[in-house]
Write a protein that holds these residues in place. Structure first.
Motif, PDB file in Angstrom:
ATOM      1  N   ILE A   8       0.852  -1.204   0.000  1.00  0.00           N
ATOM      2  CA  ILE A   8       0.000   0.000   0.000  1.00  0.00           C
ATOM      3  C   ILE A   8       0.877   1.239   0.000  1.00  0.00           C
ATOM      4  N   LEU A   9       1.868   1.240   0.907  1.00  0.00           N
ATOM      5  CA  LEU A   9       2.762   2.388   1.041  1.00  0.00           C
ATOM      6  C   LEU A   9       3.419   2.737  -0.291  1.00  0.00           C
ATOM      7  N   LEU A  10       3.976   1.718  -0.969  1.00  0.00           N
ATOM      8  CA  LEU A  10       4.681   1.986  -2.225  1.00  0.00           C
ATOM      9  C   LEU A  10       3.733   2.497  -3.303  1.00  0.00           C
ATOM     10  N   THR A  11       2.527   1.905  -3.343  1.00  0.00           N
ATOM     11  CA  THR A  11       1.565   2.335  -4.354  1.00  0.00           C
ATOM     12  C   THR A  11       1.151   3.787  -4.133  1.00  0.00           C
TER      13      THR A  11
ATOM     14  N   SER B 170       2.014   8.655   2.945  1.00  0.00           N
ATOM     15  CA  SER B 170       1.660   7.497   2.130  1.00  0.00           C
ATOM     16  C   SER B 170       1.441   6.232   2.960  1.00  0.00           C
ATOM     17  N   THR B 171       1.724   6.300   4.265  1.00  0.00           N
ATOM     18  CA  THR B 171       1.603   5.109   5.101  1.00  0.00           C
ATOM     19  C   THR B 171       0.153   4.897   5.523  1.00  0.00           C
ATOM     20  N   PRO B 172      -0.364   3.681   5.359  1.00  0.00           N
ATOM     21  CA  PRO B 172      -1.714   3.423   5.870  1.00  0.00           C
ATOM     22  C   PRO B 172      -1.723   3.575   7.390  1.00  0.00           C
ATOM     23  N   VAL B 173      -2.609   4.423   7.897  1.00  0.00           N
ATOM     24  CA  VAL B 173      -2.596   4.764   9.318  1.00  0.00           C
ATOM     25  C   VAL B 173      -2.823   3.531  10.183  1.00  0.00           C
TER      26      VAL B 173
END
Lengths: 274, 335
Positions: free
Chosen positions: A251-254, B141-144
């Motif tokens: 998710i982070l990279l996307t 960009s990090t999912p919380v």
């Protein structure tokens, strides 16, 4: 356009974002054919650390984490693009109408976007997903429904600025009707900020959808959706941290790719060039 | 100024009305019969008919909307199907916890984002700037939900530095409820042990919830500062020989603050609704957890109550910011 492209390619962040996105698209397109079944369980092989047989290890049901992450790429990119296509189509239409018609309609449509802006998007999306039934299609609908106002505001602002420009006046003088001016002249010239915003919004939609899946209002297990995968494996952080970390890093990279891309586009299009 | 305030108040009222219209509309289109939901599947025909008459469910939609508004004016948000209590009571119970968390997260965002943004702007394109931009990009960009899980695993479970989920150590006596915010209540009661523990419990969720906002704020502050720092009057101030500190604090920050200010209302409002994921992971007994549990059990009066409350608070915050902005920037008032 070549100058724009040159400016874009001179920006290392933008190039990194573009490269990341290309890799992701490739993984989503070809990956599922190259990895194993994302749903196949093998209890004897559960919570295995990364190794030759399972490059990213296995989860609590012995499923191959790499296979699940790769299949998830297709889902997440699909959700991200789906949301942005739907939301931007609706938002651009509303913005174009508001800016083009002006007066009463402008007021009405803009107050409508204000209302949607004021809504807690995650909560409304949850309510919609709960009412319609939690699945991926409804997630896309729900997130699109709470994100379209941003495009409406952007396009309206562009249209208002462009309406008084000479080329529009020229078109009007040549006898072009209101509809033709809107669609042929104002619409194409308003799309630049929409493109930049859309890039950010793909990442943000992927985050929101993953969050919805994480709390159970999006993709349902055993679907290999990244947010749902983190939720399924979060209780195994102690003994098998790879199972939750792999989809989270995906998710982070996307999201990072789309944010970098958005920054790159914005800087390339912004003549002040920061 | 008065005309502007009136106009802005009118807008806020309209938006508020719009919000009620949508919550009402959503409650109408959901494929669940409220009478059946409230009385159960086995309710008799005449019970259902009586329920519908009592709540006006047999009237035309527009009349129902009128009745709905009337009830809202009396702060009657209906009864939660899950807890069986009036929704307004539930909101009163759970809102303070969310407010406590959101305000703490807001503080985190300000304390991290403001200085980081200023620092980055002053060292544009040099290591500090690159570091801030990289961190902001990564945090944004990090999912919380993963950040929460990761930090809980690292700082709580592995290192034992911070307490885990919850608001207070179960062995501590909670302070008497005054505001409903445990840290503030402990402070009011002069209970230092409880205050320290409540603060320790706040650190992780507040950081997790505030991190994305801190990243956004750092980027905005950086951009605003760069804009201001390139202006002639700042060059003059530098030429006068003032120190960096004086240039920033006395001259640049004031003008950079205006565009950032417009962002703050939305940011705090976003934190209120963004608390959903954080509260779920940290077992924080606030609106977010309440609305998640309500939505899971299809308790729509409760879900719509939360939506309405958060939407209205969000609009009020934006109204406040706009009025503040007009107060600080005369160009808005006379435009």
């Amino acid at each position: 356009m070549p100058r724009l492209l040159r400016r874009f390619l001179r920006n290392p962040g933008a190039v990194l974002g573009l490269a990341l996105l290309l890799v992701l698209l490739l993984v989503a397109a070809l990956g599922p054919a190259l990895v194993g079944d994302p749903l196949e369980q093998n209890i004897g092989e559960r919570l295995r650390p990364p190794g030759p047989a399972h490059p990213l290890g296995t989860d609590q049901l012995g499923r191959d984490v790499l296979a699940r992450v790769v299949h998830g790429a297709r889902i997440s990119l699909g959700v991200g693009f789906g949301v942005v296509l739907l939301a931007s189509a609706l938002g651009v239409a509303v913005g174009l109408l508001a800016g083009g018609l002006g007066g009463f309609w402008d007021n009405l449509l803009m107050r409508l976007t204000d209302v949607f802006f004021a809504f807690p998007s995650l909560i409304l999306a949850m309510a919609i997903a709960a009412a319609l039934g939690p699945n991926l299609t409804n997630t896309v609908l729900a997130v699109a429904l709470v994100t379209w106002p941003i495009y409406a505001r952007l396009v309206r602002a562009q249209v208002l600025a462009l309406r008084e420009r000479e080329f529009v006046e020229a078109a009007r003088a040549l006898g072009a009707g209101q509809g033709r001016i809107l669609l042929k002249h104002l619409l194409p010239n308003s799309l630049t900020p929409v493109l930049v915003q859309a890039s950010y919004e793909v990442g943000s939609a992927i985050l929101t959808a993953a969050g919805l899946s994480f709390i159970g209002f999006g993709a349902q297990p055993p679907t290999p959706e990244w947010g749902a995968m983190v939720a399924e494996t979060r209780n195994y952080m102690a003994e098998a941290p790879w199972a939750a970390t792999a989809p989270a890093v995906a998710i982070l990279l996307t999201v990072l790719a789309f944010n970098l891309l958005g920054d790159g586009l914005r800087d390339a299009l912004d003549p002040r060039g920061r | 100024m008065a005309a502007y305030v009136l106009k802005r108040l009118g807008y806020a009222l309209l938006v508020g009305l719009g919000i009620t219209f949508i919550t009402f509309f959503v409650s109408q289109v959901i494929p669940i019969d409220p009478a059946v939901a409230a009385l159960g599947e086995n309710a008799r025909e005449e019970q259902i008919r009586e329920f519908r008459e009592r709540y006006g469910l047999d009237k035309p939609l527009l009349v129902q909307y009128g009745l709905y508004l009337q009830r809202l004016f009396r702060l009657d948000l209906g009864r939660s199907l899950r807890t069986g209590r009036p929704v307004a009571e539930d909101l009163k119970e759970f809102f303070p916890a969310t407010l406590e968390l959101a305000l703490s997260a807001f503080l985190v965002a300000l304390l991290l984002g403001l200085p980081a943004g200023v620092w980055a702007a002053l060292r544009q394109n040099r290591p500090p700037d690159l570091l801030v931009r990289l961190l902001a990009l990564l945090l944004g960009s990090t999912p919380v939900f993963f950040l929460a899980i990761l930090l809980l695993d690292l700082l709580h479970r592995r290192l034992g530095l911070l307490p885990g989920p919850g608001r207070l150590d179960p062995f501590l006596l909670p302070p008497p409820r005054v505001t409903g915010m445990v840290s503030l209540d402990a402070l009011l009661a002069g209970d230092w042990a409880a205050f320290r523990d409540a603060l320790a419990h706040l650190v992780l969720p507040a950081f997790v919830l505030g991190s994305a906002s801190a990243a956004l704020l750092a980027r905005m502050v950086r951009a605003a500062m760069l804009e201001v720092l390139s202006q002639d009057y700042i060059r003059t101030v530098w030429a006068k020989g003032l120190s960096e500190r004086q240039v920033v604090l006395r001259h640049a920050l004031k003008n950079a603050a205006l565009p950032v200010l417009t962002l703050l209302g939305g940011l705090l409002g976003g934190l209120l609704s963004g608390a959903v994921l954080t509260e779920t992971i940290f077992s924080w007994p606030g609106l977010g957890r309440y609305v998640t549990q309500s939505a899971t059990s299809l308790d729509f009066p409760a879900v719509m109550g939360v939506t309405l409350l958060v939407g209205v608070v969000y609009s009020l915050l934006n109204l406040l910011v706009d009025l503040l902005y007009a107060l600080l920037d005369p160009r808005i008032r006379y435009a």
